[in-house]
Design a protein around this motif. Sequence first.
Motif, PDB file in Angstrom:
ATOM      1  N   TRP A 279       2.514   1.425 -12.617  1.00 51.12           N
ATOM      2  CA  TRP A 279       2.250   0.746 -11.424  1.00 51.12           C
ATOM      3  C   TRP A 279       0.854   0.564 -10.840  1.00 51.12           C
ATOM      4  O   TRP A 279       0.350  -0.375 -10.631  1.00 51.12           O
ATOM      5  N   GLU A 280       0.027   1.846 -11.090  1.00 52.00           N
ATOM      6  CA  GLU A 280      -1.118   1.990 -10.684  1.00 52.00           C
ATOM      7  C   GLU A 280      -2.228   1.184 -11.665  1.00 52.00           C
ATOM      8  O   GLU A 280      -2.876   0.444 -11.440  1.00 52.00           O
TER       9      GLU A 280
ATOM     10  N   PHE B 166      -1.217  -2.656  -6.764  1.00 53.90           N
ATOM     11  CA  PHE B 166      -1.218  -2.063  -5.341  1.00 53.90           C
ATOM     12  C   PHE B 166      -2.413  -2.563  -4.599  1.00 53.90           C
ATOM     13  O   PHE B 166      -2.396  -2.527  -3.282  1.00 53.90           O
TER      14      PHE B 166
ATOM     15  N   LYS C  88       1.502   9.874  -4.171  1.00 56.93           N
ATOM     16  CA  LYS C  88       1.980   9.305  -5.150  1.00 56.93           C
ATOM     17  C   LYS C  88       3.336   9.697  -5.587  1.00 56.93           C
ATOM     18  O   LYS C  88       4.295   8.793  -6.016  1.00 56.93           O
TER      19      LYS C  88
ATOM     20  N   THR D 182       5.720  -2.389   2.641  1.00 56.71           N
ATOM     21  CA  THR D 182       4.785  -2.912   1.647  1.00 56.71           C
ATOM     22  C   THR D 182       5.295  -3.724   0.523  1.00 56.71           C
ATOM     23  O   THR D 182       4.778  -4.968   0.293  1.00 56.71           O
ATOM     24  N   ARG D 183       6.240  -2.962  -0.047  1.00 55.19           N
ATOM     25  CA  ARG D 183       6.922  -3.485  -1.005  1.00 55.19           C
ATOM     26  C   ARG D 183       7.546  -4.829  -0.911  1.00 55.19           C
ATOM     27  O   ARG D 183       7.657  -5.809  -1.695  1.00 55.19           O
TER      28      ARG D 183
ATOM     29  N   SER E  95       2.991   2.979  -2.509  1.00 50.72           N
ATOM     30  CA  SER E  95       2.340   1.589  -3.344  1.00 50.72           C
ATOM     31  C   SER E  95       1.145   1.614  -2.591  1.00 50.72           C
ATOM     32  O   SER E  95       1.007   0.271  -2.185  1.00 50.72           O
ATOM     33  N   CYS E  96       0.278   2.341  -2.324  1.00 51.33           N
ATOM     34  CA  CYS E  96      -0.637   2.119  -1.533  1.00 51.33           C
ATOM     35  C   CYS E  96      -1.965   1.949  -2.433  1.00 51.33           C
ATOM     36  O   CYS E  96      -1.953   2.187  -3.605  1.00 51.33           O
ATOM     37  N   ASP E  97      -3.174   1.152  -1.802  1.00 41.68           N
ATOM     38  CA  ASP E  97      -4.393   0.922  -2.553  1.00 41.68           C
ATOM     39  C   ASP E  97      -5.185   1.916  -2.749  1.00 41.68           C
ATOM     40  O   ASP E  97      -6.044   2.118  -1.614  1.00 41.68           O
TER      41      ASP E  97
ATOM     42  N   ASP F 106       6.336   2.151   2.743  1.00 39.71           N
ATOM     43  CA  ASP F 106       6.379   1.641   1.403  1.00 39.71           C
ATOM     44  C   ASP F 106       7.555   0.633   1.536  1.00 39.71           C
ATOM     45  O   ASP F 106       7.128  -0.295   0.702  1.00 39.71           O
TER      46      ASP F 106
ATOM     47  N   TYR G 294       4.989   5.709 -12.200  1.00 35.38           N
ATOM     48  CA  TYR G 294       4.037   5.507 -11.122  1.00 35.38           C
ATOM     49  C   TYR G 294       2.649   4.915 -11.776  1.00 35.38           C
ATOM     50  O   TYR G 294       1.845   4.211 -11.276  1.00 35.38           O
TER      51      TYR G 294
ATOM     52  N   ARG H 134       5.068  -7.538  -0.371  1.00 38.90           N
ATOM     53  CA  ARG H 134       4.530  -7.864  -1.773  1.00 38.90           C
ATOM     54  C   ARG H 134       5.454  -8.525  -2.386  1.00 38.90           C
ATOM     55  O   ARG H 134       4.876  -9.747  -3.048  1.00 38.90           O
TER      56      ARG H 134
END
Length: 870
Positions: A48-49, A54, A162, A96-97, A167-169, A93, A45, A100
Amino acid sequence: MSVFRKGAEGNQVVPPDRVLKLSATLLMRELAKTYNPNDVETPIYERWERSGFFNPDRLPKAKRRKPFSIAMPPPNVTGDLHLGHALDLTTQDILTRFHRMRGDAALWIPGTDHAGIATQIMVERLLREGGISRYQIGRETFLRHVWEWKKKYGERIVEQIKRLGASCDWSREHFTMDPALTKAVKTAFLKLYDDGLVYRGERVVHWCVADRTGISDLEVDHRQEEGTLWYVRYELADGTGQITVATVRPETMLGDTAVAVHPDDRRFRAAVGKSVVLPITGRLVPVVADAAVDPLFGSGAVKVTPAHDSADFDIAERHHLPRLSVVGLDGRMTKEAGDEFQGLTTLQCRERVVEKLREIGALEREEPYTHSVAYCSRSNTVIEPLLSEQWFVKTKPLAAKALRALRAKKIEIVPDRFSNLLVRWLDHIRDWNISRQLWWGHRLPIWYCVACNAPVAAVKEPVKRCRQCGNNAFRQDEDTLDTWFSSGLWTFSTLGWPENTRDLRRFHPTSVLGTGWDILFFWVARMIMFSLYFRKEVPFKTIYIHGLVLDERGKKMSKSKGTGIDPIPMAWKYGTDAIRLSLVVGTAPGQDFRMSEQKIAGQRNFCNKLWNVSRYVLAQPTPPRRPPLAKGGSTGGVADRWILARLTELHARVTDHLKRFQFSLAIGELQQFLWADLADWYIEIHKAEKNTSLLHHVLRHYLILLHPFAPYITEAIWMAWGKQKLLMIEEWRKPKRLTAQQKKSVRVFQRFRRLVVGLRNLKIHGADNRELVIRSASAINTRLLSQLTGVGFAQTQGLGLTVAGQSFVVDQAVRERFLAWLARERRRLEVYLKQKQALASNSKAPDNIREQALRDADEAKHRLAELGPE
RNA sequence: GGGCGGUUAGCUCAGUUGGUUAGAGCGCCACAUUGACAUUGUGGAGGUCGGAGGUUCAAAUCCUCCAUCGCCCACCA
């Protein structure tokens, strides 16, 4: 034990980055036999961050991407996340993924909700444990405590979001009481105020005595309860008779200001216009005629208590009756109730009143009666309806816009049946009480002149003189706004409204709203109304409604009953992906479903299967690039063509299901592929043949498809593989249609597979010196068949599969079983064939169905041929 | 009083526009065993798709009625 080290000592975690350097063969030895999520989830995570992806602005080719946005339903800062949140987060998620990876500018805005009453209750409870009441310490100090609470739980919730892989901003995170959102709330309120859509008035509201605040209709629960219906006799003042009224709350008669009957009711025609004497108090009140009275209920006459019953309030309005408050905000009888009763609770007073009525002979009779009692959904105490000054939003004009949009199908609702529910609710909407006598929340931007009490609506305390009286001192309204007022603005307030920001222009209306049906009215309906009013556009194009997570007995999960499953401990035990999968597998949109630890364990097993498939695949030598299909070998490339066709098919189906929000069907296809196709067949064939080498290609493609559902394990395998780029931004290509050739290879392989299974069923595998002869047109696989079944096969000319004659070593029992199986199979196929042929020649059936039937019949013929003649 | 949903294998549930021989997971039974995986593999048993009627060439799927469980809404004093 570390996930990346088989038998590693201690708890040393190998950072995912280090894995990049491991070679494939090394990995085989290095990777633990079972997937151990706890070692990888946090570092992944973080990676990713750190990547910044994100945030849609930081994605590759950000400017050319098409916007896709979701506003996360903000969890309350009241405690920990539960499975309902986990479900919310998982479906959003996945979307969103998916978007993306498909190349959209995917934005998922996270945040939390101050949750006015809910949070205030939690903090009050905490303080009460220390013997402190909020009144002792005052508003300011109390709010400091709540902010502390908010900080603690807000941070905790973010950590939990998290952990679930969302996967949020985070650079766009919001809290409903942030300065920016507070500004949005004030702006919205003032606009409604200026447009004449908020008003202040004294109404009968649902008053929660425990929380000392009025609440809205939606926050009230009605429960059926056994009670008593008392029939009380009121004497006419002129002595010409009496009227009997029925009531379940006799104590309110102290506040009666009339008796009402139906205008057409002959029994009471003479009494209308006269007065009756209220027993006990001796007050005279008029008899009025009102159509709201049901002549068939009770005695046909109703006592009118305008201050403590909303229906009575309406009657009183129509007949200009006075209102007499006999129950106070503390739930006790007021001075108006009379000295004898003042200070009693309503229940105590009820007993006393009944006793008195009985004494004076005014109680005609009493009967047991089941009726619904209103409870506060928060504090679980009985609601006292009472008169109170509150602020309301006129909802009719707002609802009208929403209804128009819904009827014009401006918002797609999945599943569709909920749109009717919304429409019906909006159709019968009543004005919304938005003021709460709470301290935690957005304080109303209303100021009163200290001299004349005239209200002024303003963002800040007014500096000018009062227009009414010229005084220049003001005090702010003590009340706060209903928590749903701020969340009603959520889709656009989080994008910068009232400022006209780039985000707002780009990402609003949001693409999807995902939520449970339980907050359809509280939240969804209000967002639609507010967005159409303030933005003149819908807040979201699609609403995806999921069911509620129930416990193993099918009841709502409840913390107090201890029937809930906490997602976070489960994540530690089984891994986040297992939880996410278990929330999606075997569910249907809008349908409640039961959850159990066993189900999560089952999904953990799936993850582990994937892990081990990957271990096997990664141990195979890496081909330079995608290798050509096998030409030779015993399968002649049939298995290769088959698995590629299946993969193409899978890709198309999963894409399609996701577009339609059919998460369960999508994951169903994915799991079937891994278990039933890849692991059980393709890898087995690979072991037997050592000739196919598409394994890397297939796994790579599969990881992409599975990633939105199980992001951690797929990314972990991806990293272990040594891929430089993150899986989360791998491209999800446009699906391709299957070619005729590919369809054929699927059919051919499935025929072959059936044959093998048939032979296995006979349990004739594993014996050394048994040999069957396969005489088949599809000579593709005699050798492979031998390897998979362990039976030797010889190939001869001609069609048909038969047991060889005496010369081959097949014992009698096997032979008979085999022959019997052949006969059974043949009969079944013949029946099937006949059906299909009938359908194919059915002139009334549509062409495409007939064509399909023809193909099926053909298929059956092939299989019959393989089985050979009788 | 209105409305919505469920009823499919022993259990929990999928089943898209009506069209393959109705599926999965778990559980159960039998067999396999150092294999990528016992968090395993193979196979099996187990279904009149709640009931009755209807529409259709074709119904788990559409229509009507009934039964039953659950939920939501509603100012039954």
